[in-house]
Write a protein that holds these residues in place. Structure first.
Motif, short mmCIF file in Angstrom:
data_model
loop_
_atom_site.label_atom_id
_atom_site.label_comp_id
_atom_site.label_asym_id
_atom_site.label_seq_id
_atom_site.Cartn_x
_atom_site.Cartn_y
_atom_site.Cartn_z
N GLY A 1 0.75 -1.23 -0.10
CA GLY A 1 0.02 0.10 -0.06
C GLY A 1 0.86 1.32 0.10
N GLU A 2 2.03 1.06 -0.48
CA GLU A 2 2.88 2.24 -0.49
C GLU A 2 2.56 3.38 -1.43
N ARG A 3 2.88 4.41 -1.13
CA ARG A 3 2.41 5.71 -2.06
C ARG A 3 3.46 5.71 -3.05
N ASP A 4 3.10 5.55 -4.37
CA ASP A 4 3.72 5.52 -5.47
C ASP A 4 3.01 6.42 -6.68
N LYS A 5 3.59 7.38 -7.07
CA LYS A 5 3.14 8.27 -8.12
C LYS A 5 4.02 8.27 -9.15
N PRO A 6 3.57 8.53 -10.58
CA PRO A 6 4.54 8.95 -11.79
C PRO A 6 5.24 10.14 -11.38
N ALA A 7 6.57 10.29 -12.12
CA ALA A 7 7.17 11.42 -11.79
C ALA A 7 7.57 11.95 -13.32
N THR A 8 8.50 13.19 -13.37
CA THR A 8 8.74 13.71 -14.83
C THR A 8 10.24 13.74 -14.76
N ARG A 9 10.80 13.44 -15.97
CA ARG A 9 12.32 13.70 -16.06
C ARG A 9 12.39 14.40 -17.43
N ARG A 10 13.47 15.24 -17.46
CA ARG A 10 13.62 15.66 -18.95
C ARG A 10 15.03 15.30 -19.42
N VAL A 11 15.36 15.01 -20.51
CA VAL A 11 16.50 14.28 -21.18
C VAL A 11 16.88 15.12 -22.34
N SER A 12 18.16 15.83 -22.19
CA SER A 12 18.68 16.57 -23.36
C SER A 12 18.87 15.58 -24.48
N ILE A 13 18.65 16.45 -25.55
CA ILE A 13 18.62 15.70 -26.92
C ILE A 13 19.43 16.87 -27.88
N ASP A 14 20.88 16.45 -28.17
CA ASP A 14 21.42 17.37 -28.74
C ASP A 14 21.66 17.14 -30.30
N ASN A 15 22.08 18.16 -30.92
CA ASN A 15 22.10 17.98 -32.58
C ASN A 15 23.57 17.41 -32.68
N PRO A 16 23.74 16.70 -33.94
CA PRO A 16 23.07 16.81 -35.05
C PRO A 16 21.77 15.61 -35.00
N TYR A 17 20.89 15.17 -35.62
CA TYR A 17 20.03 14.29 -35.63
C TYR A 17 19.24 14.27 -34.69
N GLU A 18 18.66 15.19 -34.45
CA GLU A 18 17.92 15.33 -32.99
C GLU A 18 16.66 14.45 -33.03
N ALA A 19 15.74 14.50 -34.29
CA ALA A 19 14.71 13.81 -34.51
C ALA A 19 14.80 12.14 -34.24
N PRO A 20 15.71 11.59 -35.05
CA PRO A 20 16.04 10.22 -34.85
C PRO A 20 16.43 9.74 -33.16
N LYS A 21 17.29 10.61 -32.81
CA LYS A 21 17.69 10.56 -31.37
C LYS A 21 16.73 10.37 -30.58
N THR A 22 15.46 11.66 -30.63
CA THR A 22 14.37 11.50 -29.81
C THR A 22 13.62 10.28 -30.10
N LEU A 23 13.49 9.75 -31.22
CA LEU A 23 12.69 8.43 -31.46
C LEU A 23 13.16 7.45 -30.91
N LEU A 24 14.50 7.26 -30.72
CA LEU A 24 15.32 6.35 -29.88
C LEU A 24 14.98 6.37 -28.32
N LEU A 25 14.83 7.63 -27.86
CA LEU A 25 14.26 7.51 -26.35
C LEU A 25 13.10 7.25 -26.13
N GLN A 26 12.03 7.70 -27.28
CA GLN A 26 10.77 7.43 -27.06
C GLN A 26 10.35 5.82 -27.32
N VAL A 27 11.20 5.30 -28.09
CA VAL A 27 10.93 3.75 -28.16
C VAL A 27 11.40 2.93 -26.89
N VAL A 28 12.38 3.54 -26.14
CA VAL A 28 13.12 3.09 -24.99
C VAL A 28 11.97 3.32 -23.80
N ALA A 29 11.44 4.50 -23.94
CA ALA A 29 10.57 4.88 -22.76
C ALA A 29 9.17 4.14 -22.83
N GLU A 30 9.07 3.62 -24.14
CA GLU A 30 7.75 3.06 -24.22
C GLU A 30 7.84 1.44 -23.80
#
Length: 452
Positions: A271-300
């Motif tokens: 019955g421990e209290r546990d709730k979602p949190a938020t974290r921000r991860v920096s994504i640097d150039n070049p190729y930001e979009a595919p790097k972000t996609l990689l982070l997104q699939v890992v997160a999912e």
């Protein structure tokens, strides 16, 4: 009395009556041109400096070149001569401190502010921002500063190195090799950046608040497990054999997936209290979009949700603390592996003789991320099936579903309006090479990347 004298006396009486009416209406004050004794009010040098700074920020925002140049020149010479220069210096630093604190109240953290200054302008602006952060931190006891903030401040090496605030502009200019006019220009640009940053989700208590045990980072991911996972990922990064990298990475994901299930069951039982949190991860150039996609699939794959905030160069990830830790650990390792495989792959020349390096690498990383998502999902689903069989579907599935619902609700509260944007793929060779690298070195089509 001559006509001219009568006119002068009449004008004086009218002026006195007008001043009396203003005072009677309660309009006298620091901005009233007439004092209670009929003397004109003269703003202080500090107030004049502050007004010029405000006008400069507004001119910067409206891109009014002539007005901005006028304000910069006034700040460079200082109102009232030599003493005015120190007044301007003090006012500029005070404005920086106020805007830094405002940004913190809007959810921004020290490392993010320094990174935004570098991203929007130059490394010099980033160092100026770090100095402003260090100066603002003087007002807080260390006991009221969250550990995550302390880690960021340490990484930034944020400290007050100058002797006196009145001399800061000159001292920073000397370090940077900039004259006073250039330092004034850079300071106004940083102030404008701070003044235009939007409200974002707060991911921890700002300085000056009581740091409770709940506010501090929790040891949701067992330290022994972290050590094992990091060791596996380090081996995956260092090996020259793709099959070994694949095995090490898959094992790390398996360990983290099993920990997620064990932790979820433990929380449900206690019955421990546990709730979602938020974290921000920096994504640097070049190729930001595919790097972000990689982070997104890992997160999912680790039961988190992610959204790319393109303007700011970071991805916000929402999930339970242990899953956030797993996501960041695995993403960092996979990015190292992807970069190494990408640089080893050789792009060709198109039929028009043009270098295809950029399109090749963009397509390579997009394919890599897509295939990694498939591999991670498969590994996680296998662990889920085994856990469900051993723990019992009636016991485990409601727990996992409830946690997924909690993450989804927290994510949608933060980002109610999202757009989906596909990552473009224009190089077939890069796509094929990236997919092959994902098959071999670590664990189709277009994958949408969420944008705010």
């Amino acid at each position: 009395m001559g006509k001219n004298s009568r006119e002068r006396h009449k004008a004086k009486r009218k002026a006195a009556e007008a001043a009396h009416r203003r005072r009677g209406a309660g309009k006298s004050g620091p901005d009233d041109p007439s004092s209670p004794f009929g003397e004109p009010h003269v703003p202080s040098q500090r107030r004049i400096a502050e007004q010029i700074i405000e006008q400069a920020i507004h001119a910067q925002h409206r891109q009014e070149t002539a007005e901005l140049a006028r304000c910069r020149a006034l700040l460079t010479t200082g109102p009232g001569g030599t003493t005015g220069i120190q007044v301007v210096n003090r006012a500029l630093l005070a404005c920086l401190l106020r805007e830094v604190e405002r940004a913190w109240r809007c959810g921004w953290q020290p490392a993010e502010l320094a990174r935004m200054a570098r991203r929007e302008h130059t490394a010099q602006h980033g160092r100026l921002m770090v100095d402003a952060i260090a100066a603002q931190m003087r007002g807080y006891s260390r006991a009221t500063v969250d550990q995550r903030w302390q880690s960021q401040l340490s990484a930034l090496d944020a400290q007050v190195w100058w002797e006196h605030d009145d001399h800061y502009v000159a001292a920073r200019g000397e370090r940077e090799g900039l004259d006073r006019a250039a330092m004034i220009a850079a300071t106004i640009e940083v102030l404008h950046l701070l003044a235009t940053l939007p409200q974002i989700e707060s991911v921890g208590p700002m300085p000056g608040t009581t740091v409770s045990a709940e506010a501090s980072p929790r040891a949701d991911l067992d330290q022994r497990l972290i050590t094992r996972v990091r060791a596996l990922l380090a081996k995956a990064e260092s090996t020259d054999f793709p099959e070994e990298a694949d095995a090490f990475t898959a094992k790390a994901q398996e360990l983290m997936a099993r920990h997620r299930i064990d932790h979820s069951l433990l929380v449900a039982r206690t019955g421990e209290r546990d709730k979602p949190a938020t974290r921000r991860v920096s994504i640097d150039n070049p190729y930001e979009a595919p790097k972000t996609l990689l982070l997104q699939v890992v997160a999912e794959a680790n039961s988190c949700r992610a959204v790319w905030m393109k303007r700011f160069g970071f991805t916000t990830v929402v999930g339970f603390p242990a899953d956030l830790e797993s996501t960041e650990l695995l993403f960092t390792s996979l990015l190292v592996q992807a970069t190494r495989a990408m640089t080893q792959a050789k792009p060709g020349i198109d039929r028009n003789g043009r270098n295809t390096t950029r399109s090749f690498r963009q397509s390579f990383l997009t394919a890599y991320a897509s295939r990694i998502g498939e591999r991670l999902s498969s590994a996680t689903e296998e662990v889920d099936r085994e856990a469900t069989a051993s723990a019992g579907a009636a016991q485990l599935l409601p727990v996992l579903a409830a946690r997924d619902d909690a993450v989804r609700a927290a994510f949608e509260r933060q980002f109610p309006d999202l757009t989906q944007r596909a990552t473009a793929v224009s190089n077939r060779a890069g796509w094929a090479s990236g997919r092959a690298a994902a098959d071999q070195a670590s664990l189709h089509g277009r994958q949408p990347v969420a944008h705010e």
